[in-house]
Motif scaffolding. Structure first.
Motif, PDB file in Angstrom:
ATOM      1  N   ASN A   1     -76.493   3.778   7.194  1.00 32.61           N
ATOM      2  CA  ASN A   1     -76.793   4.125   8.586  1.00 32.61           C
ATOM      3  C   ASN A   1     -78.289   4.145   8.854  1.00 32.61           C
ATOM      4  O   ASN A   1     -78.746   3.809   9.946  1.00 32.61           O
ATOM      5  CB  ASN A   1     -76.202   5.494   8.937  1.00 32.61           C
ATOM      6  CG  ASN A   1     -74.747   5.410   9.345  1.00 32.61           C
ATOM      7  OD1 ASN A   1     -74.286   4.377   9.814  1.00 32.61           O
ATOM      8  ND2 ASN A   1     -74.022   6.498   9.164  1.00 32.61           N
ATOM      9  N   LYS A   2     -79.052   4.542   7.851  1.00 33.41           N
ATOM     10  CA  LYS A   2     -80.497   4.676   8.025  1.00 33.41           C
ATOM     11  C   LYS A   2     -81.175   3.335   8.290  1.00 33.41           C
ATOM     12  O   LYS A   2     -82.256   3.297   8.880  1.00 33.41           O
ATOM     13  CB  LYS A   2     -81.113   5.323   6.783  1.00 33.41           C
ATOM     14  CG  LYS A   2     -80.641   6.745   6.512  1.00 33.41           C
ATOM     15  CD  LYS A   2     -81.217   7.252   5.195  1.00 33.41           C
ATOM     16  CE  LYS A   2     -80.691   8.641   4.842  1.00 33.41           C
ATOM     17  NZ  LYS A   2     -81.200   9.104   3.520  1.00 33.41           N
TER      18      LYS A   2
ATOM     19  N   GLN B   1     -78.291   1.941  14.352  1.00 28.48           N
ATOM     20  CA  GLN B   1     -77.623   2.977  13.563  1.00 28.48           C
ATOM     21  C   GLN B   1     -76.106   2.935  13.765  1.00 28.48           C
ATOM     22  O   GLN B   1     -75.431   3.969  13.835  1.00 28.48           O
ATOM     23  CB  GLN B   1     -78.156   4.376  13.903  1.00 28.48           C
ATOM     24  CG  GLN B   1     -79.556   4.658  13.366  1.00 28.48           C
ATOM     25  CD  GLN B   1     -80.637   3.890  14.123  1.00 28.48           C
ATOM     26  OE1 GLN B   1     -80.776   4.066  15.331  1.00 28.48           O
ATOM     27  NE2 GLN B   1     -81.382   3.061  13.439  1.00 28.48           N
ATOM     28  N   SER B   2     -75.562   1.729  13.866  1.00 25.99           N
ATOM     29  CA  SER B   2     -74.117   1.574  14.029  1.00 25.99           C
ATOM     30  C   SER B   2     -73.628   0.391  13.206  1.00 25.99           C
ATOM     31  O   SER B   2     -74.401  -0.503  12.867  1.00 25.99           O
ATOM     32  CB  SER B   2     -73.751   1.376  15.506  1.00 25.99           C
ATOM     33  OG  SER B   2     -74.288   0.164  15.999  1.00 25.99           O
ATOM     34  N   HIS B   3     -72.329   0.410  12.891  1.00 28.05           N
ATOM     35  CA  HIS B   3     -71.724  -0.622  12.046  1.00 28.05           C
ATOM     36  C   HIS B   3     -70.572  -1.296  12.776  1.00 28.05           C
ATOM     37  O   HIS B   3     -69.970  -0.727  13.686  1.00 28.05           O
ATOM     38  CB  HIS B   3     -71.161  -0.010  10.759  1.00 28.05           C
ATOM     39  CG  HIS B   3     -72.171   0.656   9.898  1.00 28.05           C
ATOM     40  ND1 HIS B   3     -71.836   1.559   8.921  1.00 28.05           N
ATOM     41  CD2 HIS B   3     -73.519   0.551   9.849  1.00 28.05           C
ATOM     42  CE1 HIS B   3     -72.924   1.996   8.320  1.00 28.05           C
ATOM     43  NE2 HIS B   3     -73.955   1.404   8.868  1.00 28.05           N
TER      44      HIS B   3
ATOM     45  N   THR C   1     -76.302  -3.881  16.316  1.00 30.67           N
ATOM     46  CA  THR C   1     -75.400  -3.267  15.344  1.00 30.67           C
ATOM     47  C   THR C   1     -75.434  -4.096  14.073  1.00 30.67           C
ATOM     48  O   THR C   1     -75.833  -5.261  14.101  1.00 30.67           O
ATOM     49  CB  THR C   1     -73.958  -3.176  15.891  1.00 30.67           C
ATOM     50  OG1 THR C   1     -73.148  -2.414  14.998  1.00 30.67           O
ATOM     51  CG2 THR C   1     -73.353  -4.560  16.069  1.00 30.67           C
TER      52      THR C   1
ATOM     53  N   ARG D   1     -87.025   4.104  19.717  1.00 26.05           N
ATOM     54  CA  ARG D   1     -87.224   3.139  18.644  1.00 26.05           C
ATOM     55  C   ARG D   1     -87.178   1.719  19.206  1.00 26.05           C
ATOM     56  O   ARG D   1     -86.209   1.330  19.855  1.00 26.05           O
ATOM     57  CB  ARG D   1     -86.146   3.326  17.583  1.00 26.05           C
ATOM     58  CG  ARG D   1     -86.354   2.506  16.326  1.00 26.05           C
ATOM     59  CD  ARG D   1     -85.314   2.884  15.282  1.00 26.05           C
ATOM     60  NE  ARG D   1     -85.453   2.121  14.060  1.00 26.05           N
ATOM     61  CZ  ARG D   1     -84.695   2.288  12.989  1.00 26.05           C
ATOM     62  NH1 ARG D   1     -83.746   3.214  13.002  1.00 26.05           N
ATOM     63  NH2 ARG D   1     -84.881   1.557  11.911  1.00 26.05           N
TER      64      ARG D   1
ATOM     65  N   SER E   1     -79.341   0.464   9.476  1.00 28.12           N
ATOM     66  CA  SER E   1     -78.516  -0.389  10.327  1.00 28.12           C
ATOM     67  C   SER E   1     -79.152  -0.553  11.699  1.00 28.12           C
ATOM     68  O   SER E   1     -79.765   0.380  12.226  1.00 28.12           O
ATOM     69  CB  SER E   1     -77.116   0.209  10.493  1.00 28.12           C
ATOM     70  OG  SER E   1     -76.446   0.274   9.260  1.00 28.12           O
TER      71      SER E   1
END
Length: 338
Positions: A320-321, A326-328, A256, A231, A323
């Motif tokens: 999450n989809k 895919q991390s916070h 993130t 991606r 972000s």
């Protein structure tokens, strides 16, 4: 400042479809910009022309929602009138507030349109209640958006020592640069995001298929290289992968997203007036997904109070989809030593 009103949900509108989507999914306010350098998301295909602003304001007001106009870049001596004319248009279109960073523009707005509500932009980089109170005393600002560099204890101190409403970011992209003082993109392109409204302007971005993978460049500088099927994000210097001591990695900042869902009870307790969702450059689908989750979370907090609030796994799965990486992260909010 003690606030008894529910926290407002302020959502991004990079286009008229995104504005309508945000409102339809529960935003209390939307924020948008004109199609020029007066706002800090000055990208091709984004933002609003006069007819779209009028339609957006009418759509929001018919549903008792608010429209905030971001005029949050810094004019130069040769284009000052472009920004003052933008303030004049904002007042004429009936927006509920303008979001400003430049003190000169605040002075113009306060003098020329005293009925126009003024918000201090995050681009103003006001991190203390002393600075915020000065803006209130001098220009009559009614809300300030805090930079994403303060701990929870520091945010609480600001709220407790000002009569200005405080808005904080709750979800979305982060940057290593202090808001209002971005230097990386300016160094690479010669164009300051704080004056021209775009980090990594599209005219300087290049994508190229090479035998080693998809390469992204900013004004000729290699930002990243992606393998087949990987991606690929938009090339910004702060989130590029660079070779350092023979190792290639995210040397400045890993992609993130800020996500403060778990902090909602604490943000409500200290008196935060509004939560802002970042992402005017994102799609209406992103706006719908994030707004829906945050509306549900705020409604749960408002109905059940802090004791009855918990973050649902389904909310996190949805966020999450969309972000980055895919991390916070809780970002600077979680610094227990501060």
């Amino acid at each position: 400042m003690s606030v008894s009103s529910p926290i407002e949900l302020v959502c991004p509108a990079g286009s008229l479809p995104a504005l309508k989507t945000a409102i339809d999914h529960g935003a209390d306010c939307v924020y948008l910009g004109f199609k020029d350098a007066t706002n800090a998301r000055n990208f091709s295909g984004l933002n609003f022309d006069p007819a779209q602003v009028r339609e957006g304001v009418a759509y929001a007001h018919a549903r008792k929602r608010k429209v905030l106009l971001a005029l949050n870049t810094y004019p130069q001596t040769d284009n000052w009138s472009s920004w003052t004319q933008a303030i004049d248009r904002a007042a004429d279109y009936g927006v509920d507030a303008v979001i400003l960073a430049d003190p000169g523009l605040m002075a113009y707005a306060a003098k020329t349109h005293p009925q126009l509500r003024l918000h201090l932009s995050v681009q103003g980089s006001a991190t203390s209640y002393e600075a915020i109170n000065w803006y209130r005393e001098r220009f009559g600002i009614q809300r300030a958006v805090l930079p994403r560099v303060l701990s929870m204890a520091q945010v609480e101190s600001v709220v407790a020592n000002t009569q200005v409403e405080i808005e904080v970011f709750g979800f979305g992209g982060l940057c290593v640069m202090v808001e209002g003082r971005c230097a990386l993109s300016a160094y690479a392109t010669g164009e300051s995001p704080n004056c021209n409204g775009a980090c990594s302007p599209g005219k300087h971005v290049r994508w190229e298929d090479t035998p080693r993978g998809m390469e992204t460049r900013l004004n000729g500088i290699l930002i990243d290289r992606f393998s087949e099927g990987e991606r690929a994000g938009y090339p910004t210097l702060c989130k590029g992968r660079f070779e350092v001591n023979d190792e290639t990695y995210y040397a400045l900042e890993e992609p993130t997203s800020l996500n403060t869902l778990e902090l909602l009870p604490e943000l409500a307790r200290i008196g935060i007036r509004a939560i802002k969702i970042e992402g005017r450059q994102r799609s209406p689908a992103y706006v719908a997904q994030v707004t829906k989750v945050w509306r549900a979370a705020l409604d749960k907090l408002n109905s059940g109070g802090a004791a009855g609030f918990s973050v649902l796994p389904a909310w996190m799965a949805e966020l999450n989809k969309v972000s980055e990486g895919q991390s916070h992260t809780l970002g600077a909010y979680y610094r227990p030593w501060k």
